[in-house]
Structures are given as structure tokens and as C-alpha cells.
Write a protein that holds these residues in place. Sequence first.
Motif, mmCIF file in Angstrom:
data_model
loop_
_atom_site.group_PDB
_atom_site.id
_atom_site.type_symbol
_atom_site.label_atom_id
_atom_site.label_comp_id
_atom_site.label_asym_id
_atom_site.label_seq_id
_atom_site.Cartn_x
_atom_site.Cartn_y
_atom_site.Cartn_z
ATOM 1 N N TYR A 6 0.840 -1.199 0.000
ATOM 2 C CA TYR A 6 0.000 0.000 0.000
ATOM 3 C C TYR A 6 0.877 1.253 0.000
ATOM 4 O O TYR A 6 0.614 2.214 -0.749
ATOM 5 C CB TYR A 6 -0.922 0.010 1.218
ATOM 6 N N LEU A 7 1.905 1.265 0.836
ATOM 7 C CA LEU A 7 2.767 2.441 0.921
ATOM 8 C C LEU A 7 3.495 2.692 -0.390
ATOM 9 O O LEU A 7 3.682 3.845 -0.793
ATOM 10 C CB LEU A 7 3.762 2.273 2.072
ATOM 11 N N VAL A 8 3.917 1.637 -1.062
ATOM 12 C CA VAL A 8 4.575 1.808 -2.363
ATOM 13 C C VAL A 8 3.586 2.371 -3.385
ATOM 14 O O VAL A 8 3.910 3.305 -4.144
ATOM 15 C CB VAL A 8 5.165 0.473 -2.847
ATOM 16 N N ARG A 9 2.378 1.833 -3.415
ATOM 17 C CA ARG A 9 1.376 2.268 -4.401
ATOM 18 C C ARG A 9 0.944 3.715 -4.187
ATOM 19 O O ARG A 9 0.661 4.432 -5.151
ATOM 20 C CB ARG A 9 0.132 1.371 -4.330
ATOM 21 N N HIS A 10 0.878 4.151 -2.952
ATOM 22 C CA HIS A 10 0.249 5.436 -2.655
ATOM 23 C C HIS A 10 1.243 6.522 -2.240
ATOM 24 O O HIS A 10 0.815 7.590 -1.791
ATOM 25 C CB HIS A 10 -0.812 5.249 -1.576
ATOM 26 N N GLN A 11 2.518 6.286 -2.394
ATOM 27 C CA GLN A 11 3.495 7.343 -2.133
ATOM 28 C C GLN A 11 3.399 8.406 -3.227
ATOM 29 O O GLN A 11 3.343 8.081 -4.418
ATOM 30 C CB GLN A 11 4.905 6.756 -2.099
ATOM 31 N N ASN A 12 3.341 9.668 -2.833
ATOM 32 C CA ASN A 12 3.157 10.711 -3.853
ATOM 33 C C ASN A 12 4.501 11.171 -4.439
ATOM 34 O O ASN A 12 5.564 10.646 -4.087
ATOM 35 C CB ASN A 12 2.330 11.880 -3.314
ATOM 36 N N LEU A 58 9.102 -0.287 5.339
ATOM 37 C CA LEU A 58 9.648 -0.554 4.008
ATOM 38 C C LEU A 58 11.033 -1.169 4.085
ATOM 39 O O LEU A 58 11.396 -2.025 3.256
ATOM 40 C CB LEU A 58 9.678 0.749 3.202
ATOM 41 N N VAL A 59 11.823 -0.755 5.071
ATOM 42 C CA VAL A 59 13.144 -1.362 5.262
ATOM 43 C C VAL A 59 13.001 -2.852 5.531
ATOM 44 O O VAL A 59 13.724 -3.686 4.965
ATOM 45 C CB VAL A 59 13.890 -0.656 6.411
ATOM 46 N N ARG A 60 12.080 -3.230 6.386
ATOM 47 C CA ARG A 60 11.895 -4.646 6.714
ATOM 48 C C ARG A 60 11.354 -5.425 5.508
ATOM 49 O O ARG A 60 11.710 -6.592 5.314
ATOM 50 C CB ARG A 60 10.966 -4.767 7.922
ATOM 51 N N ALA A 61 10.496 -4.779 4.710
ATOM 52 C CA ALA A 61 10.016 -5.445 3.499
ATOM 53 C C ALA A 61 11.174 -5.713 2.543
ATOM 54 O O ALA A 61 11.227 -6.766 1.889
ATOM 55 C CB ALA A 61 8.941 -4.595 2.824
ATOM 56 N N TYR A 62 12.099 -4.786 2.463
ATOM 57 C CA TYR A 62 13.278 -4.987 1.604
ATOM 58 C C TYR A 62 14.171 -6.091 2.163
ATOM 59 O O TYR A 62 14.668 -6.946 1.404
ATOM 60 C CB TYR A 62 14.069 -3.683 1.491
ATOM 61 N N VAL A 63 14.373 -6.089 3.483
ATOM 62 C CA VAL A 63 15.232 -7.106 4.105
ATOM 63 C C VAL A 63 14.693 -8.507 3.821
ATOM 64 O O VAL A 63 15.453 -9.435 3.518
ATOM 65 C CB VAL A 63 15.345 -6.860 5.627
ATOM 66 N N VAL A 83 13.961 -4.165 -4.559
ATOM 67 C CA VAL A 83 14.481 -2.809 -4.421
ATOM 68 C C VAL A 83 13.380 -1.758 -4.410
ATOM 69 O O VAL A 83 13.623 -0.617 -4.006
ATOM 70 C CB VAL A 83 15.490 -2.488 -5.541
ATOM 71 N N LYS A 84 12.164 -2.120 -4.818
ATOM 72 C CA LYS A 84 11.099 -1.106 -4.811
ATOM 73 C C LYS A 84 10.832 -0.611 -3.396
ATOM 74 O O LYS A 84 10.432 0.557 -3.198
ATOM 75 C CB LYS A 84 9.816 -1.653 -5.439
ATOM 76 N N TYR A 85 11.061 -1.459 -2.405
ATOM 77 C CA TYR A 85 10.807 -1.060 -1.028
ATOM 78 C C TYR A 85 11.885 -0.102 -0.517
ATOM 79 O O TYR A 85 11.572 0.913 0.112
ATOM 80 C CB TYR A 85 10.705 -2.295 -0.127
ATOM 81 N N ILE A 86 13.140 -0.400 -0.771
ATOM 82 C CA ILE A 86 14.213 0.484 -0.300
ATOM 83 C C ILE A 86 14.211 1.786 -1.087
ATOM 84 O O ILE A 86 14.532 2.852 -0.556
ATOM 85 C CB ILE A 86 15.584 -0.230 -0.369
ATOM 86 N N ASP A 87 13.807 1.726 -2.350
ATOM 87 C CA ASP A 87 13.699 2.960 -3.145
ATOM 88 C C ASP A 87 12.601 3.868 -2.596
ATOM 89 O O ASP A 87 12.774 5.093 -2.520
ATOM 90 C CB ASP A 87 13.412 2.622 -4.609
ATOM 91 N N ALA A 88 11.465 3.274 -2.219
ATOM 92 C CA ALA A 88 10.379 4.072 -1.642
ATOM 93 C C ALA A 88 10.805 4.674 -0.311
ATOM 94 O O ALA A 88 10.475 5.835 -0.008
ATOM 95 C CB ALA A 88 9.131 3.214 -1.471
ATOM 96 N N ALA A 89 11.539 3.910 0.491
ATOM 97 C CA ALA A 89 12.033 4.437 1.763
ATOM 98 C C ALA A 89 12.986 5.604 1.532
ATOM 99 O O ALA A 89 12.936 6.614 2.250
ATOM 100 C CB ALA A 89 12.725 3.321 2.546
ATOM 101 N N GLY A 90 13.852 5.486 0.534
ATOM 102 C CA GLY A 90 14.767 6.581 0.220
ATOM 103 C C GLY A 90 14.040 7.819 -0.278
ATOM 104 O O GLY A 90 14.384 8.959 0.082
ATOM 105 N N LYS A 91 13.015 7.603 -1.075
ATOM 106 C CA LYS A 91 12.235 8.725 -1.600
ATOM 107 C C LYS A 91 11.524 9.471 -0.472
ATOM 108 O O LYS A 91 11.316 10.700 -0.556
ATOM 109 C CB LYS A 91 11.220 8.192 -2.612
ATOM 110 N N ALA A 92 11.175 8.765 0.577
ATOM 111 C CA ALA A 92 10.467 9.378 1.709
ATOM 112 C C ALA A 92 11.305 10.415 2.428
ATOM 113 O O ALA A 92 10.771 11.244 3.176
ATOM 114 C CB ALA A 92 10.015 8.293 2.685
ATOM 115 N N LEU A 93 12.610 10.411 2.228
ATOM 116 C CA LEU A 93 13.485 11.369 2.908
ATOM 117 C C LEU A 93 13.275 12.794 2.411
ATOM 118 O O LEU A 93 13.588 13.755 3.123
ATOM 119 C CB LEU A 93 14.954 10.969 2.713
#
Length: 605
Positions: free
Chosen positions: A399-405, A442-447, A452-462
Motif C-alpha cells: 500500500y505504501l509503495v502504491r500510494h506514495q506521492n 519498508l526497510v523490513r520489506a526490503y530485508v 528494491v522497490k521497497y528500499i527505493d520508496a524508503a529513500g524517496k520518503a526522505l
Amino acid sequence: MSQPPQNFISKMPRASLKHLLVFLGITTLLVTVYNIGKCDIARNDNNFYREEKLPHLDGNSGGTKGFQPRVAHSYDIAKEKQPIEYEEIDCIINEDYTVKGRKEGSEVYMPFSFIQKYFEVYGDIDKSDGYERFSFHHSYQDDFPTGPQPRYSPSGVFMSFDLYSVEDRNRVKCVSGIEGVPISTQWDHKGHYYPIQIAQFGLSHYSKHLIQPKNKVKILEDGERTDLSDWLLPDQKSEIRSKLDDRTYLDNGVVEFQTSPSMKNPGISISTREKKLSTLSMDLNFINNGSITVVIQMGDGNLYRIHYVLSDTVMRQDGNRDLYYGLGSSKKGKWFHLTRLLLVDFQKGMNLMYSKTRGARMKNSARITAICVRGHGVMDNVTLSAHAHMDLFFDAANYLVRHQNSIGGWPVMVPRKLIPEVMELDSGWYSAMGQGQAISLLVRAYVVSKDVKYIDAAGKALSVFDIPSYQGGITSKYLNTYEWYEEYPTSPSSFVLNGFMYSLIGLYDLRETATGKIREKASELFNRGMRTLKAMLLLFDSGTGTFYDLRHITAGLAPNRARWDYHKVHINQVQLLSEVDSDPLFTSTAERWKGYMKGKLSPHN
């Protein structure tokens, strides 16, 4: 006159003596009972009865008689102690009002109901081992682990979230069948997708997956059997058969079903009788319109039905026995994985009709009796299990990946009035706590997945951390010097402590997991935040607990004391951060704050 028989004459004195003794015994007993009846119990044992007249009862409202002193006897038979004497006494509270207490020698005892409210303490009577004991607590959250604990890891349990049950919260309307995540009624009774709640939902199920014992699974259908006699057909036109999966990349058996999609059709069904295994999981592809129905039976035999339909309506009821959850109209013609917490769905549906207390009771007595499918479709891996934590964890991550703006955030789409007319936020605001907990998820989803879509979304959140709060971002400054990541980016700033520290934990998780520029950026933001925390942490120390925020400084309002559950969160967060930063400020502060929960106060002058 004839003489009486000789034997009668000889027995008469002995019989008369016997009758006399009986008469004397009965007379003594009657006299004793009579005297007992005349005893004045009110004067001899005030534990049983006390005669007194109160001014407001005898019409003498101006009198000063009040309660008369009394002596009560408390006996300890086992230890053969002497009776404890006490008398009632008026306790005048700050010259404002009076509470009835008891005086025993030089000691005065006040009702705990008064003590509890006046001092905000807690206690109850514990009955165990045949004894009654009164258990007193300064707080209701004073239980901390005593043994050694594993060090915090971005791949491990997230704080104490294994104890959370987000979906059961009263402020969760339901778990959406369309998105697979909770819908919150916090600040809006209609419901909305609240990023913090969604992240906590995923983190709690991830943590439970690591902590709880091995799952119990009952396979209802795996597509590998040719005998499908367990499935009951509603009529001769309905069909069910095994076949190979059409997806060429899978060498797998599936089950195709075809029956009327009408809700009047009972459907193709398989019977079960489960209470503990209440999580339904299955892979589905509806070729045309279709639905799934779960039949719930109560202890009294009444049946309820939960229908999962291809609709965009999140949730509705029809009558008193039928609940509908929408799965989304866009799912028709596509494979999708469905995981439902059936008894949670049932309880949330009952909450539409009854009180939440009654809904909870109904959930506890419910059991699953049948699973039914309608329409034309294909299914596989149909199971009932004790839980499906990783399915729900990935539902939240996806959900977080799909709905990140576009700027990397998850806006909160309802207004928030932290303090009406003083600290308010319009719909569309961002939360540092939401960004931080989403990053931790998202970090745990990547682990776990290495996707990589999860770690990329986490990085974008910064990116949201770079936007000042007065420009719609989340970063404010205290004294124009210390950068603070705001849970509620209000103006004036609120500086909520727990939300700030959750954002730091998310930044730490990303710093320890990512590489390259994402790691560098996360490390920079984390270091800035830790500098601020070291400078400002003690501003939240009240000497008896902690402050939730700093509104008393920024808005000139009364301090907002943290409830004990929030105070405990503060302690756990400070302890976690002490594992990644050796500054003694964190360990000494955590220990002092623990002491506050046991009634230890900071020194006074």
C-alpha cells in the motif's frame, strides 16, 4: 381401694427425677434465648448495625451532629489478634470539600476511591492462594523486561509492536478488502487511510511473525487433488474441476468453479468448523462477476454471512445477518491474493448494528462453518490458519509503495485540530512519525524480499524531511537552531516527543540498511535529529513524569502531561536510541523516568 402394683410403686421416684431434669433443661434454654433476644446489638457490635441520625435525614439541616463515632471490631482468627478499634472522621480536603475517613489511633485512613482520583494512582484487590491482597501501582504501565533483551535491529521486532493489535482498535472501522489495510475513524467518522495506522498495522504483524510460535494451517484446497467431493454443488448446472494453471510459468494445479453469480445462489461450498483457525487465505481469479461467502455460526445456532464481492464499496450491511466487504471492481479478470481476518471482519460488521461491547462478545462465540464461491473463476491455496502475519505485513508495505506521492510522502487527508484555534492542520498534512514508521516498515520489506522497490520508496520518503513545516513539510526549528521533525507540523510548533523519536528510529533503520546516496542522506538527517534530541530531551522531564509536547513553551498554554502509556513509550524509545548512541544522557534519563512510574520524584529545593 385396691393397692397399686408393687413394680409401679418402685419406679415412680426415678421417673419423676428424669422428668424434672428435662423440665429444668428446657426452662434454662428458653431463658437464655429470651435474654439473647433482649441484647442491644447496636451497642455491642457496631459491625452489624448502627443507629444514627444525620442532619439531612432528620430535618435538622443546621445541626452539627453528623456521623457519631463508632468502634468496629476486625478479627483475625488465625493470629488471635485483639479487635482493631477505629472511628469515623471527616477529612477536609484543601478546605474545599469533605471525605469520610477512619481514624485508628494516630493513623487516618481515606477511601482508595478518593486516593485513586486525587493522586492518579491505581490498585485493585487480588484474590489468590485463598487470600485477598490489595495491589497498589503508581502507574498502569510499570512492567518492564527484567532479563537481558536482544539489541534492536532494522530486521528485527519493532519495539514492542508484537503486542499491538491495530485491527482490533476501536478507531479502526475495518480492514479494507480493496487495499488490505485498516481504515481509521480517527478525526473523521467516515473513515480514511491514516499512514501512521497503516505502518503500525504492518510493523505489528511483522513483529508477531518473529515472536509467535509456528503457524497452524488447515488446507481446504490446494488444486492438487482430483477428488473434489468435499465441495458441495448447489444444482446440476454448477461445476467444479481440477486443471493445470494457465499461467505458463507455473507448473501448478488449480480449481475452476462455475455457478450462478447471484447472491440468492448458496454457491459451491466446503464445510468446516473452526474457531481458532480464523484467517482465510486464497489465490483467486474471477473470470466474470463472482463472490466469496463465509458462513459464521453463533453458539445459539444463528447464522451470519460475510460476503466478499467485486465492489468498490468498502463495507455495508444488509439486514441483520449479511455483511458485505468490497474487494474492488478492478480485480475482475486478474489473479490476486486474498487474506482476511474473518472474526475481525465479523466483529467490525456487528459494530454497525450493535454496541462495540456486544460486537466483541459475538466475536468470541463465533465459529466458521463454511466457505462458498459464486460466479466463474479459478482458485488455489485455500487455507484457514491461526494467522497470516507476513501476508498482512506485505499488504501494508505494498500500500505504501502504491500510494506514495511525487515528493515521497503519505499525506493525511483529514484536518487535525491539535488545539482548536491554536494548533490546527488542514487536510493534506504530512507527519514525521508517519514518514518514519513507513520507512521502518519498508526497510523490513526490503530485508525480507530483497525487492528494491521497497528500499527505493524508503529513500524517496526522505525528501519530505527537507521541507520546512511552514512550507507544508515536517521540519521546524527550536530557537532557530535545533531541527525537529514534527509529528504535527503546526504553527506554532508543537514538538511532540514520541513522534520525533519514531522518525529518528526510521532514519536509523534506513541508514543501517541502504547503500549509496540513500544511506548518506538518512545518516545526515539522523545525526541532525540526534543533536536536537540531546539538547532538548530534558525539556520534557516534569520531575514526576514527562510532557507529551512543548505547547506550554510555544503556545503559552498549560503543560500537556504524557499519560503513563505515552511515558512508557518515551522510555522505550530513549532506551532503543541508547543502544545506537552511547551518550550517558539516554541511559540516565531512561532510568529516572522509570523511577517516576514507581512514584520516585525528582528532588526539590
